[in-house]
Design a protein around this motif. Structure first.
Motif, mmCIF file in Angstrom:
data_model
loop_
_atom_site.group_PDB
_atom_site.id
_atom_site.type_symbol
_atom_site.label_atom_id
_atom_site.label_comp_id
_atom_site.label_asym_id
_atom_site.label_seq_id
_atom_site.Cartn_x
_atom_site.Cartn_y
_atom_site.Cartn_z
ATOM 1 N N GLY A 15 43.681 4.120 32.392
ATOM 2 C CA GLY A 15 43.062 2.814 32.525
ATOM 3 C C GLY A 15 41.704 2.733 31.856
ATOM 4 O O GLY A 15 40.850 1.930 32.265
ATOM 5 N N LEU A 16 41.485 3.545 30.801
ATOM 6 C CA LEU A 16 40.195 3.621 30.119
ATOM 7 C C LEU A 16 40.373 3.347 28.630
ATOM 8 O O LEU A 16 41.496 3.278 28.123
ATOM 9 C CB LEU A 16 39.570 5.007 30.316
ATOM 10 C CG LEU A 16 39.334 5.478 31.754
ATOM 11 C CD1 LEU A 16 38.972 6.958 31.774
ATOM 12 C CD2 LEU A 16 38.236 4.646 32.407
ATOM 13 N N SER A 17 39.273 3.232 27.938
ATOM 14 C CA SER A 17 39.265 3.203 26.478
ATOM 15 C C SER A 17 38.205 4.167 25.990
ATOM 16 O O SER A 17 37.223 4.436 26.691
ATOM 17 C CB SER A 17 38.989 1.788 25.962
ATOM 18 O OG SER A 17 37.711 1.346 26.391
ATOM 19 N N VAL A 18 38.410 4.703 24.807
ATOM 20 C CA VAL A 18 37.494 5.692 24.238
ATOM 21 C C VAL A 18 36.817 5.107 23.012
ATOM 22 O O VAL A 18 37.473 4.503 22.157
ATOM 23 C CB VAL A 18 38.238 6.990 23.841
ATOM 24 C CG1 VAL A 18 37.262 8.024 23.284
ATOM 25 C CG2 VAL A 18 38.966 7.576 25.032
ATOM 26 N N LYS A 19 35.509 5.301 22.943
ATOM 27 C CA LYS A 19 34.743 4.830 21.789
ATOM 28 C C LYS A 19 33.953 5.978 21.187
ATOM 29 O O LYS A 19 33.434 6.835 21.904
ATOM 30 C CB LYS A 19 33.798 3.701 22.209
ATOM 31 C CG LYS A 19 34.514 2.436 22.664
ATOM 32 C CD LYS A 19 33.524 1.343 23.029
ATOM 33 C CE LYS A 19 34.253 0.080 23.480
ATOM 34 N NZ LYS A 19 33.311 -1.000 23.867
ATOM 35 N N LEU A 20 33.875 5.976 19.871
ATOM 36 C CA LEU A 20 33.092 6.951 19.116
ATOM 37 C C LEU A 20 32.039 6.187 18.341
ATOM 38 O O LEU A 20 32.369 5.301 17.550
ATOM 39 C CB LEU A 20 34.006 7.734 18.159
ATOM 40 C CG LEU A 20 33.346 8.729 17.209
ATOM 41 C CD1 LEU A 20 32.771 9.909 17.981
ATOM 42 C CD2 LEU A 20 34.359 9.224 16.180
ATOM 43 N N ALA A 21 30.769 6.503 18.574
ATOM 44 C CA ALA A 21 29.705 5.727 17.930
ATOM 45 C C ALA A 21 28.465 6.584 17.739
ATOM 46 O O ALA A 21 28.183 7.486 18.544
ATOM 47 C CB ALA A 21 29.354 4.500 18.774
ATOM 48 N N PRO A 22 27.690 6.322 16.669
ATOM 49 C CA PRO A 22 26.436 7.045 16.473
ATOM 50 C C PRO A 22 25.384 6.605 17.497
ATOM 51 O O PRO A 22 25.368 5.437 17.919
ATOM 52 C CB PRO A 22 26.020 6.659 15.050
ATOM 53 C CG PRO A 22 26.675 5.329 14.824
ATOM 54 C CD PRO A 22 27.956 5.346 15.597
ATOM 55 N N GLU A 23 24.524 7.547 17.862
ATOM 56 C CA GLU A 23 23.405 7.242 18.753
ATOM 57 C C GLU A 23 22.181 7.968 18.201
ATOM 58 O O GLU A 23 21.964 9.148 18.495
ATOM 59 C CB GLU A 23 23.679 7.663 20.181
ATOM 60 C CG GLU A 23 24.716 6.788 20.866
ATOM 61 C CD GLU A 23 24.680 6.926 22.379
ATOM 62 O OE1 GLU A 23 23.972 7.823 22.879
ATOM 63 O OE2 GLU A 23 25.390 6.158 23.046
ATOM 64 N N GLY A 24 21.436 7.276 17.380
ATOM 65 C CA GLY A 24 20.336 7.935 16.683
ATOM 66 C C GLY A 24 20.866 8.990 15.746
ATOM 67 O O GLY A 24 21.731 8.708 14.902
ATOM 68 N N GLU A 25 20.404 10.222 15.903
ATOM 69 C CA GLU A 25 20.887 11.321 15.067
ATOM 70 C C GLU A 25 22.072 12.047 15.690
ATOM 71 O O GLU A 25 22.553 13.039 15.127
ATOM 72 C CB GLU A 25 19.731 12.298 14.808
ATOM 73 C CG GLU A 25 18.583 11.674 14.004
ATOM 74 C CD GLU A 25 17.497 12.675 13.690
ATOM 75 O OE1 GLU A 25 17.562 13.824 14.206
ATOM 76 O OE2 GLU A 25 16.583 12.325 12.932
ATOM 77 N N ALA A 26 22.523 11.573 16.851
ATOM 78 C CA ALA A 26 23.671 12.183 17.526
ATOM 79 C C ALA A 26 24.879 11.251 17.445
ATOM 80 O O ALA A 26 24.795 10.131 16.938
ATOM 81 C CB ALA A 26 23.325 12.492 18.981
ATOM 82 N N VAL A 27 26.007 11.727 17.945
ATOM 83 C CA VAL A 27 27.225 10.938 18.024
ATOM 84 C C VAL A 27 27.767 11.076 19.437
ATOM 85 O O VAL A 27 27.802 12.188 19.986
ATOM 86 C CB VAL A 27 28.274 11.402 16.998
ATOM 87 C CG1 VAL A 27 29.579 10.628 17.180
ATOM 88 C CG2 VAL A 27 27.760 11.229 15.576
ATOM 89 N N ALA A 28 28.210 9.970 20.033
ATOM 90 C CA ALA A 28 28.712 9.997 21.407
ATOM 91 C C ALA A 28 30.172 9.570 21.441
ATOM 92 O O ALA A 28 30.575 8.620 20.790
ATOM 93 C CB ALA A 28 27.881 9.105 22.305
ATOM 94 N N VAL A 29 30.964 10.294 22.239
ATOM 95 C CA VAL A 29 32.343 9.918 22.553
ATOM 96 C C VAL A 29 32.348 9.532 24.019
ATOM 97 O O VAL A 29 32.035 10.357 24.878
ATOM 98 C CB VAL A 29 33.324 11.076 22.309
ATOM 99 C CG1 VAL A 29 34.761 10.591 22.434
ATOM 100 C CG2 VAL A 29 33.105 11.724 20.949
ATOM 101 N N THR A 30 32.711 8.286 24.305
ATOM 102 C CA THR A 30 32.595 7.766 25.664
ATOM 103 C C THR A 30 33.935 7.189 26.115
ATOM 104 O O THR A 30 34.564 6.423 25.392
ATOM 105 C CB THR A 30 31.519 6.671 25.742
ATOM 106 O OG1 THR A 30 30.293 7.177 25.228
ATOM 107 C CG2 THR A 30 31.310 6.221 27.187
ATOM 108 N N ALA A 31 34.347 7.563 27.345
ATOM 109 C CA ALA A 31 35.532 6.986 27.967
ATOM 110 C C ALA A 31 35.075 6.127 29.117
ATOM 111 O O ALA A 31 34.386 6.602 30.025
ATOM 112 C CB ALA A 31 36.467 8.077 28.460
ATOM 113 N N SER A 32 35.419 4.853 29.091
ATOM 114 C CA SER A 32 34.994 3.946 30.161
ATOM 115 C C SER A 32 36.018 2.830 30.343
ATOM 116 O O SER A 32 36.944 2.693 29.562
ATOM 117 C CB SER A 32 33.613 3.368 29.838
ATOM 118 O OG SER A 32 33.651 2.649 28.622
#
Length: 215
Positions: free
Chosen positions: A198-215
Motif C-alpha cells: 500500500g505504498l509508493s517509492v520515490k527516488l529523488a536528489p536531496e542536495g548532494e545526496a539521493v533519497a529513496v523513500t517509501a510512503s
C-alpha cells in the motif's frame, strides 16, 4: 520535439520470474567464477605462494557468494510462508554482508522488530537502488517512517558524485514498465513490492545526496 515515453507492456508472471532469476545469476556469477579460477590454480600444482593466493581467493569468494545468496533469498525469494514476518535484525545482517565493503557502509537506524515479509523485502530492494546512486561508494543511512507493522522506510545515499541512475525513478513509478532485461526488473519489482504494501517509492536528489523513500 518528442513527447513523453509511452509505458511498455508489463511482463507477465513467467517473464518476471525469469528476469528475477537472471538478476540473481548476475549477482552470483562473479564470486562463483572466482572460486572456479582459484580451483584451477590449485589443479595446476602451483608454487606455495600461488597456492596460498588461490586458497585466499576461494575463501573470500565463497564468503561473498554466501552473503549474496542469503541476501537474494530474502530480497527476491519467498522467504517464508504467506503472511510470514521477518526480523529486521536479520535483514540488517544480510544487508551488511551483501553491501558493505571497503567503499560502502550502512548506518542502520531501525529498531529490531518483526515486520511483514513484503515490507522487509521492499527495504532490501530500496537499499539496492540506493547503492546504485553512489557508484564510488559512500554511506547508506536507513531511517524509519512511522512505527509498528505499518513502518515504512527512507534510505539516504551520500557519497562522491551521488547521482540518479538512468530511468530508475521512472521504473519505480507507474509511468514506465521495464525493458525485458535483468537490470530494469529490480526497480520494477521494488514498485510491485511497494504496491503490495500500500505504498509508493520515490527516488529523488536531496542536495548532494539521493533519497529513496517509501510512503
Amino acid at each position: 520535439m518528442s513527447g513523453p515515453s509511452t509505458p511498455g507492456p508489463a511482463p507477465d508472471a513467467l517473464e518476471l520470474a525469469a528476469l528475477l532469476c537472471s538478476r540473481v545469476c548476475h549477482d552470483l556469477i562473479s564470486p562463483v567464477g572466482a572460486i572456479v579460477n582459484g580451483l584451477e590454480v590449485l589443479d595446476d600444482d602451483p608454487k606455495p605462494e600461488d597456492r596460498d593466493f588461490a586458497l585466499d581467493l576461494i575463501r573470500k569468494s565463497a564468503k561473498t557468494a554466501s552473503a549474496r545468496l542469503q541476501f537474494c533469498r530474502l530480497a527476491f525469494g519467498a522467504a517464508g510462508s504467506a503472511g510470514a514476518q521477518i526480523d529486521l535484525g536479520d535483514a540488517q545482517a544480510m544487508a551488511r554482508g551483501h553491501i558493505e565493503d571497503g567503499k560502502t557502509s550502512i548506518v542502520w537506524n531501525l529498531p529490531r522488530l518483526l515486520l511483514p515479509k513484503n515490507r522487509v523485502k521492499l527495504l532490501l530492494n530500496m537499499l539496492i537502488i540506493a547503492q546504485q546512486t553512489i557508484p564510488r561508494g559512500g554511506t547508506l543511512t536507513v531511517d524509519p517512517i512511522g512505527e509498528g507493522d505499518t513502518m515504512s522506510f527512507r534510505v539516504t545515499a551520500s557519497g562522491l558524485n551521488a547521482r540518479l541512475p538512468h530511468n530508475i525513478a521512472e521504473l519505480l513509478s507507474a509511468s514506465q514498465a521495464p525493458a525485458a532485461d535483468a537490470h530494469a526488473v529490480q526497480p520494477y519489482y521494488t514498485r510491485l513490492l511497494a504496491q503490495a504494501c500500500g505504498l509508493s517509492v520515490k527516488l529523488a536528489p536531496e542536495g548532494e545526496a539521493v533519497a529513496v523513500t517509501a510512503s
